[in-house]
Motif scaffolding. Structure first.
Motif, PDB file in Angstrom:
ATOM      1  N   UNK A 274       0.833  -1.221  -0.003  1.00  0.00           N
ATOM      2  CA  UNK A 274      -0.124  -0.050  -0.287  1.00  0.00           C
ATOM      3  C   UNK A 274       0.779   1.306  -0.113  1.00  0.00           C
ATOM      4  N   UNK A 275       2.001   1.092   0.773  1.00  0.00           N
ATOM      5  CA  UNK A 275       2.920   2.443   0.732  1.00  0.00           C
ATOM      6  C   UNK A 275       3.334   2.704  -0.725  1.00  0.00           C
ATOM      7  N   UNK A 276       3.361   1.864  -1.544  1.00  0.00           N
ATOM      8  CA  UNK A 276       3.902   1.995  -2.802  1.00  0.00           C
ATOM      9  C   UNK A 276       2.427   2.192  -3.754  1.00  0.00           C
ATOM     10  N   UNK A 277       1.269   2.107  -3.306  1.00  0.00           N
ATOM     11  CA  UNK A 277       0.171   2.394  -4.140  1.00  0.00           C
ATOM     12  C   UNK A 277       0.021   1.197  -5.008  1.00  0.00           C
ATOM     13  N   UNK A 278       0.381  -0.262  -4.777  1.00  0.00           N
ATOM     14  CA  UNK A 278       0.364  -1.396  -5.447  1.00  0.00           C
ATOM     15  C   UNK A 278      -0.510  -2.377  -5.066  1.00  0.00           C
ATOM     16  N   UNK A 279      -1.358  -2.415  -4.057  1.00  0.00           N
ATOM     17  CA  UNK A 279      -2.184  -3.362  -3.676  1.00  0.00           C
ATOM     18  C   UNK A 279      -1.280  -4.465  -2.758  1.00  0.00           C
ATOM     19  N   UNK A 280      -1.415  -5.441  -2.936  1.00  0.00           N
ATOM     20  CA  UNK A 280      -0.723  -6.726  -2.337  1.00  0.00           C
ATOM     21  C   UNK A 280       0.073  -7.615  -3.132  1.00  0.00           C
TER      22      UNK A 280
ATOM     23  N   UNK B 234      10.084 -21.521  -5.358  1.00  0.00           N
ATOM     24  CA  UNK B 234       9.563 -20.244  -5.134  1.00  0.00           C
ATOM     25  C   UNK B 234       8.782 -19.917  -5.972  1.00  0.00           C
ATOM     26  N   UNK B 235       7.595 -19.353  -5.491  1.00  0.00           N
ATOM     27  CA  UNK B 235       6.464 -18.701  -6.473  1.00  0.00           C
ATOM     28  C   UNK B 235       5.984 -17.310  -5.900  1.00  0.00           C
ATOM     29  N   UNK B 236       5.193 -16.564  -6.773  1.00  0.00           N
ATOM     30  CA  UNK B 236       4.668 -15.253  -6.586  1.00  0.00           C
ATOM     31  C   UNK B 236       3.631 -14.891  -7.227  1.00  0.00           C
ATOM     32  N   UNK B 237       2.782 -14.144  -6.757  1.00  0.00           N
ATOM     33  CA  UNK B 237       1.550 -13.574  -7.284  1.00  0.00           C
ATOM     34  C   UNK B 237       1.289 -12.027  -7.040  1.00  0.00           C
ATOM     35  N   UNK B 238       1.168 -11.366  -7.911  1.00  0.00           N
ATOM     36  CA  UNK B 238       0.953  -9.800  -7.878  1.00  0.00           C
ATOM     37  C   UNK B 238      -0.636  -9.543  -7.635  1.00  0.00           C
TER      38      UNK B 238
ATOM     39  N   UNK C 253      -2.539 -23.880  -0.143  1.00  0.00           N
ATOM     40  CA  UNK C 253      -2.079 -24.441   0.918  1.00  0.00           C
ATOM     41  C   UNK C 253      -2.133 -23.102   1.954  1.00  0.00           C
ATOM     42  N   UNK C 254      -1.207 -23.247   3.107  1.00  0.00           N
ATOM     43  CA  UNK C 254      -1.494 -22.034   3.931  1.00  0.00           C
ATOM     44  C   UNK C 254      -1.043 -20.952   3.564  1.00  0.00           C
ATOM     45  N   UNK C 255      -1.802 -19.536   3.956  1.00  0.00           N
ATOM     46  CA  UNK C 255      -1.390 -18.396   3.310  1.00  0.00           C
ATOM     47  C   UNK C 255      -1.187 -17.513   4.630  1.00  0.00           C
ATOM     48  N   UNK C 256      -0.167 -16.883   4.916  1.00  0.00           N
ATOM     49  CA  UNK C 256      -0.164 -16.037   6.022  1.00  0.00           C
ATOM     50  C   UNK C 256      -0.251 -14.457   5.913  1.00  0.00           C
ATOM     51  N   UNK C 257      -0.812 -13.839   6.573  1.00  0.00           N
ATOM     52  CA  UNK C 257      -0.912 -12.065   6.322  1.00  0.00           C
ATOM     53  C   UNK C 257      -0.972 -11.738   7.570  1.00  0.00           C
ATOM     54  N   UNK C 258       0.019 -11.070   8.194  1.00  0.00           N
ATOM     55  CA  UNK C 258       0.087 -10.320   9.349  1.00  0.00           C
ATOM     56  C   UNK C 258      -0.058 -11.058  10.511  1.00  0.00           C
TER      57      UNK C 258
END
Length: 101
Positions: free
Chosen positions: A25-31, A91-95, A61-66
């Protein structure tokens, strides 16, 4: 968490893994989501094909957020595959991870 809490699938392949959502959010780009998945070396060819093709595949699978964690299904892109202690480490990513997660 129990020892089975990290069971996951990546593109339908069984293994162990998890993902972490970070707020941009600080970059204005979501998560964005970053994750790791361990599986049998016999899946190298299939995963390498997905990586080379930049094919999006499903992570379940398990997803962790805060301060909380939950199981989720998300389409992800593979970023890297390497051998680690007799297993494949992926290693994987999602925008733009949905806020409903």
């Amino acid at each position: 968490m129990t020892k089975d809490d990290d069971r996951a699938t990546l593109g339908g392949l069984n293994g162990r893994g998890y993902a972490v959502v970070e707020s941009l959010a600080s970059l204005g780009k979501g998560r964005r989501l970053n994750g790791l998945f361990r599986t049998s070396p016999e899946h190298r060819v299939r995963l390498t094909e997905d990586l080379t093709a930049r094919q999006r595949i499903l992570f379940d699978g398990p997803v962790h957020f805060r301060h909380h964690s939950k199981r989720a299904e998300l389409e992800v892109e593979l970023a890297r595959i390497e051998d680690e202690k007799g297993q494949l480490l992926v290693e994987f990513i999602a925008q733009d991870v949905p806020y409903s997660l």
